[in-house]
Design an enzyme around this catalytic site. Structure first.
Site, PDB file in Angstrom:
ATOM      1  CE1 TYR A 175     -68.955  95.443  27.483  1.00 62.08           C
ATOM      2  CE2 TYR A 175     -69.533  96.380  29.612  1.00 62.08           C
ATOM      3  CZ  TYR A 175     -69.857  95.600  28.516  1.00 62.08           C
ATOM      4  OH  TYR A 175     -71.091  94.995  28.451  1.00 62.08           O
ATOM      5  CB  SER A 208     -73.392  97.338  29.246  1.00 63.96           C
ATOM      6  OG  SER A 208     -72.912  97.082  30.552  1.00 63.96           O
TER       7      SER A 208
END
Length: 253
Positions: free
Chosen positions: A149, A137
């Site tokens: 995350y 990501s």
């Protein structure tokens, strides 16, 4: 153009929706035998009715369970595996002061331990020239605010580089793809202001699609990328290219 994928076996995790299903569909279209795995007991709607020269085989699998990976490896025993796409992932949006250790551990289980277990289980089956693609990501390339995350995606970069070094002598390539804001079920749950702010920071001025991520994954699995190893490829419309300078530039116009 011959991508050298026809007849090859590829495992795609998190294939039930979004980027994973787009990757699985595209690989089937290019003649791959795709083992699409996800948590769902039944074949997800996005994977039904596929047409193409390849074949799709769906299996229920929890990427955090070693036993599930061992079962899949046993099912694949006797055939060469040519690709693994570690697409399965979850998000957790609490900030630094609020996130709990339990939340951090859960995100790491899926986003880091899951890819590690998949690599460990399938490496003995990989043919020389095989390719592993870890889906990271832009959070793993920046200081994105959801701490669990973000740190998990930075850890996935580390796993990718170690695996690249360890598996390269066997002819196995390991690369990572880092999507920006992609229209998926995961991002649809985000606050609308998050979407708007992210697109403002994206030089192309729009969100990406799962298909655009799948296209890059296809390249990394194909013979066209035969000397690409340990690479980190953003698919983000330029979001990480400017290092935060875009908002400054825009403010001075």
């Amino acid at each position: 153009m011959n991508l050298g994928l026809a007849g090859k076996t590829v495992v795609v995790t998190g294939a039930g929706q979004g980027q994973g299903s787009a990757e699985a569909r595209l690989l089937v279209e290019h003649g791959c035998r795709v083992f699409a795995v996800d948590l769902c007991a039944q074949v997800p709607a996005e994977l039904r009715g596929l047409s193409g020269p390849g074949e799709l085989i769906y299996r229920q699998l929890d990427v955090t369970k070693r036993a599930h990976w061992e079962e899949l490896a046993a099912q694949l025993s006797g055939r060469e595996v040519h690709g693994l796409v570690n697409n399965a992932g979850i998000t957790q949006r609490d900030r630094l002061a609020q996130v709990s250790l339990e939340q951090l551990h859960r995100v790491y289980e899926v986003n880091v331990a899951g890819p590690l277990l998949g690599i460990q289980a399938l490496t003995p089956l990989f043919a020389p020239g095989s390719s592993i693609v870890n889906i990271g990501s832009v959070a793993g390339l920046s200081s994105h605010y959801p701490v669990a995350y973000t740190t998990s995606k930075w850890a996935l970069r580390g796993l990718t580089r170690v695996a690249c070094m360890e598996l390269g002598p066997a002819g196995i390539r390991v690369n990572s793809v880092h999507p920006g804001f992609i229209e998926t079920p995961m991002t649809s749950a985000a606050n609308p202001s998050f979407r708007e702010a992210t697109i403002r920071e994206t030089p192309l001025g729009r969100a990406g699609s799962s298909q655009e991520v799948a296209n890059v994954v296809l390249f990394l699995l194909s013979d066209l990328s035969s000397f690409v190893n340990g690479a980190e490829i953003p698919v983000d419309g330029g979001q990480t290219a400017h290092g935060g300078a875009k908002s400054i530039s825009d403010a001075l116009k």
